[in-house]
Write an enzyme that holds these catalytic residues in place. Structure first.
Site, PDB file in Angstrom:
ATOM      1  N   ASP A  21      34.975 -19.193  22.060  1.00  7.30           N
ATOM      2  CA  ASP A  21      34.768 -20.432  22.792  1.00  7.30           C
ATOM      3  C   ASP A  21      35.957 -21.342  22.430  1.00  7.30           C
ATOM      4  O   ASP A  21      36.641 -21.086  21.428  1.00  7.30           O
ATOM      5  CB  ASP A  21      33.439 -21.049  22.344  1.00  7.30           C
ATOM      6  CG  ASP A  21      33.206 -22.403  22.963  1.00  7.30           C
ATOM      7  OD1 ASP A  21      33.395 -22.539  24.180  1.00  7.30           O
ATOM      8  OD2 ASP A  21      32.849 -23.343  22.215  1.00  7.30           O
ATOM      9  N   ASP A  23      36.130 -25.327  22.994  1.00  5.88           N
ATOM     10  CA  ASP A  23      35.757 -26.664  22.527  1.00  5.88           C
ATOM     11  C   ASP A  23      34.837 -26.570  21.309  1.00  5.88           C
ATOM     12  O   ASP A  23      33.732 -26.034  21.408  1.00  5.88           O
ATOM     13  CB  ASP A  23      35.038 -27.422  23.661  1.00  5.88           C
ATOM     14  CG  ASP A  23      35.955 -27.687  24.849  1.00  5.88           C
ATOM     15  OD1 ASP A  23      37.087 -28.131  24.628  1.00  5.88           O
ATOM     16  OD2 ASP A  23      35.532 -27.452  25.996  1.00  5.88           O
ATOM     17  N   THR A  29      37.671 -30.563  20.481  1.00  5.13           N
ATOM     18  CA  THR A  29      37.621 -31.394  21.687  1.00  5.13           C
ATOM     19  C   THR A  29      36.207 -31.901  21.946  1.00  5.13           C
ATOM     20  O   THR A  29      36.030 -32.789  22.774  1.00  5.13           O
ATOM     21  CB  THR A  29      38.089 -30.587  22.910  1.00  5.13           C
ATOM     22  OG1 THR A  29      37.662 -29.258  22.721  1.00  5.13           O
ATOM     23  CG2 THR A  29      39.582 -30.638  23.073  1.00  5.13           C
ATOM     24  N   LYS A  57      26.972 -29.340  24.649  1.00  5.13           N
ATOM     25  CA  LYS A  57      27.977 -28.367  24.215  1.00  5.13           C
ATOM     26  C   LYS A  57      27.774 -27.038  24.944  1.00  5.13           C
ATOM     27  O   LYS A  57      26.662 -26.524  24.986  1.00  5.13           O
ATOM     28  CB  LYS A  57      27.901 -28.169  22.700  1.00  5.13           C
ATOM     29  CG  LYS A  57      28.372 -29.395  21.930  1.00  5.13           C
ATOM     30  CD  LYS A  57      28.416 -29.134  20.440  1.00  5.13           C
ATOM     31  CE  LYS A  57      28.901 -30.384  19.703  1.00  5.13           C
ATOM     32  NZ  LYS A  57      28.844 -30.204  18.246  1.00  5.13           N
ATOM     33  N   SER A 126      35.336 -19.771  27.745  1.00  2.00           N
ATOM     34  CA  SER A 126      35.010 -21.194  27.712  1.00  2.00           C
ATOM     35  C   SER A 126      34.493 -21.670  29.062  1.00  2.00           C
ATOM     36  O   SER A 126      34.925 -21.190  30.107  1.00  2.00           O
ATOM     37  CB  SER A 126      36.279 -21.982  27.351  1.00  2.00           C
ATOM     38  OG  SER A 126      36.094 -23.355  27.618  1.00  2.00           O
ATOM     39  N   ALA A 127      33.612 -22.663  29.027  1.00  2.00           N
ATOM     40  CA  ALA A 127      33.104 -23.267  30.264  1.00  2.00           C
ATOM     41  C   ALA A 127      34.100 -24.278  30.841  1.00  2.00           C
ATOM     42  O   ALA A 127      33.947 -24.741  31.965  1.00  2.00           O
ATOM     43  CB  ALA A 127      31.786 -23.968  29.985  1.00  2.00           C
ATOM     44  N   LYS A 157      26.825 -20.795  30.466  1.00  2.00           N
ATOM     45  CA  LYS A 157      26.095 -20.397  29.258  1.00  2.00           C
ATOM     46  C   LYS A 157      24.760 -21.147  29.276  1.00  2.00           C
ATOM     47  O   LYS A 157      24.746 -22.302  29.681  1.00  2.00           O
ATOM     48  CB  LYS A 157      26.889 -20.796  28.004  1.00  2.00           C
ATOM     49  CG  LYS A 157      28.278 -20.142  27.920  1.00  2.00           C
ATOM     50  CD  LYS A 157      29.115 -20.780  26.814  1.00  2.00           C
ATOM     51  CE  LYS A 157      30.546 -20.267  26.843  1.00  2.00           C
ATOM     52  NZ  LYS A 157      31.448 -20.911  25.874  1.00  2.00           N
ATOM     53  N   GLU A 181      31.176 -19.055  18.502  1.00  2.00           N
ATOM     54  CA  GLU A 181      30.586 -20.142  19.293  1.00  2.00           C
ATOM     55  C   GLU A 181      30.077 -21.288  18.429  1.00  2.00           C
ATOM     56  O   GLU A 181      29.491 -21.049  17.377  1.00  2.00           O
ATOM     57  CB  GLU A 181      29.383 -19.600  20.068  1.00  2.00           C
ATOM     58  CG  GLU A 181      29.614 -19.340  21.526  1.00  2.00           C
ATOM     59  CD  GLU A 181      29.914 -20.572  22.367  1.00  2.00           C
ATOM     60  OE1 GLU A 181      29.746 -21.714  21.897  1.00  2.00           O
ATOM     61  OE2 GLU A 181      30.330 -20.389  23.512  1.00  2.00           O
ATOM     62  N   ASP A 182      30.259 -22.527  18.901  1.00  2.00           N
ATOM     63  CA  ASP A 182      29.690 -23.684  18.191  1.00  2.00           C
ATOM     64  C   ASP A 182      28.461 -24.232  18.900  1.00  2.00           C
ATOM     65  O   ASP A 182      27.817 -25.148  18.385  1.00  2.00           O
ATOM     66  CB  ASP A 182      30.725 -24.811  18.067  1.00  2.00           C
ATOM     67  CG  ASP A 182      30.988 -25.483  19.399  1.00  2.00           C
ATOM     68  OD1 ASP A 182      31.145 -24.759  20.404  1.00  2.00           O
ATOM     69  OD2 ASP A 182      31.030 -26.724  19.454  1.00  2.00           O
TER      70      ASP A 182
HETATM   71  C1  BG6 Z   1      32.572 -26.657  27.317  1.00  2.00           C
HETATM   72  C2  BG6 Z   1      32.163 -27.874  26.516  1.00  2.00           C
HETATM   73  O1  BG6 Z   1      33.443 -25.874  26.559  1.00  2.00           O
HETATM   74  O2  BG6 Z   1      33.228 -27.038  28.513  1.00  2.00           O
HETATM   75  C3  BG6 Z   1      31.326 -28.793  27.372  1.00  2.00           C
HETATM   76  O3  BG6 Z   1      31.433 -27.465  25.383  1.00  2.00           O
HETATM   77  C4  BG6 Z   1      32.081 -29.143  28.650  1.00  2.00           C
HETATM   78  O4  BG6 Z   1      31.016 -29.955  26.629  1.00  2.00           O
HETATM   79  C5  BG6 Z   1      32.457 -27.866  29.392  1.00  2.00           C
HETATM   80  O5  BG6 Z   1      31.291 -29.954  29.488  1.00  2.00           O
HETATM   81  C6  BG6 Z   1      33.264 -28.137  30.647  1.00  2.00           C
HETATM   82  O6  BG6 Z   1      34.500 -28.666  30.295  1.00  2.00           O
HETATM   83  P1  BG6 Z   1      35.535 -29.361  31.274  1.00  2.00           P
HETATM   84  O7  BG6 Z   1      36.755 -29.535  30.416  1.00  2.00           O
HETATM   85  O8  BG6 Z   1      35.784 -28.399  32.398  1.00  2.00           O
HETATM   86  O9  BG6 Z   1      34.932 -30.633  31.740  1.00  2.00           O
HETATM   87 MG    MG Z   2      32.022 -25.150  22.243  1.00  2.00          MG
END
Ligand code: BG6
Ligand code: MG
Length: 227
Positions: A21, A23, A29, A57, A126-127, A157, A181-182
């Site tokens: 992951d 963030d 972040t 998160k 990552s999302a 997720k 993962e956090d």
């Molecule tokens: C995840 C974060 O990695 O990404 C979430 O843990 C965040 O908090 C999500 O909302 C989406 O990120 P972004 O940068 O596309 O707004």
């Molecule tokens: Mg994270």
């Protein structure tokens, strides 16, 4: 071959890829997301706590917005939601643009370097839709064999999609992958995908992880392969 070598070879054949992951795992972040979301909530006339922030998160931008609006009892139409989500992202990016390689979390570069030297693939799961920009800012882009992020997925997720795509991109089976993962939702996604889930943070929060580390300074290739 000695028995030690046999054991090492068995484990080496087991975990072939590590999926990270971004963030809160590679870089913190999560704190910038929290600041930007709080600014949004405050402008809409309410506030939320760090404890509530845990639920944000790992989940997507629009799902985060829906949760926050629910906490504040605010109803918006789709157009307004998009406008606020864009505002939040602009505030978030102002913070991201000031990031430096010093913000990479402790032990991360050393562990990723050791993985590379051991021939274990490295992918991002990552999302975030901002992941490449962030990896560039912290000069970590070159470590990754594959990047799967919010631009490649349509299920958030705890759905395992992001990690299953990471396994595919690294030519590995899910059981050959370890996920770092956090987020609670991220640990659940890893488990739903049939992968080893390593929580990064607090064992009190990440109760479903197979193992929890506080920082990457506690992790090594040897420890990973022995899990
Ligand atoms: C995840 C974060 O990695 O990404 C979430 O843990 C965040 O908090 C999500 O909302 C989406 O990120 P972004 O940068 O596309 O707004
Ligand atoms: Mg994270």
């Amino acid at each position: 071959m000695s028995s030690t070598n046999t054991i090492q070879t068995y484990y080496m054949n087991h975990i072939k890829a590590c999926l990270f992951d971004l963030d809160g795992v590679i870089v913190d972040t999560a704190i910038y997301h929290f600041q930007a979301w709080r600014r949004l909530a405050n402008e809409l006339g309410f506030d939320f706590t760090e404890h509530q922030n845990e639920q944000l998160k790992g989940i997507s931008r629009m799902e985060s917005l829906d949760l926050i609006l629910g906490w504040g009892g605010v109803t918006l139409n789709d157009e307004e939601k998009l406008a606020w989500a864009t505002k939040k992202n602009d505030w978030y990016l102002e913070l991201v643009m000031q990031m430096t390689p010093n913000e990479v979390l402790p032990g991360v570069p050393a562990f990723l370097t050791a993985l590379r030297e051991s021939g274990i693939k490295i992918a991002l799961g990552s999302a975030s839709k901002n992941s490449k920009l962030i990896l560039e800012k912290i000069q970590m882009l070159d470590y990754f064999d594959a990047i799967i992020d919010g631009n490649n997925i349509n299920k958030s997720k705890p759905d395992p999609q992001v990690f299953l795509l990471g396994a595919e991109a690294t030519n590995c089976q899910p059981e050959e992958c370890a996920v770092f993962e956090d987020a609670v939702a991220g640990v659940q996604a890893a488990k739903a995908g049939g992968m080893l889930a390593i929580g990064v943070g607090s064992a009190d929060v990440l109760t479903e992880a197979d193992v929890v580390i506080a920082t990457f300074e506690e992790m090594s290739v040897e420890r990973l392969l022995a899990l």
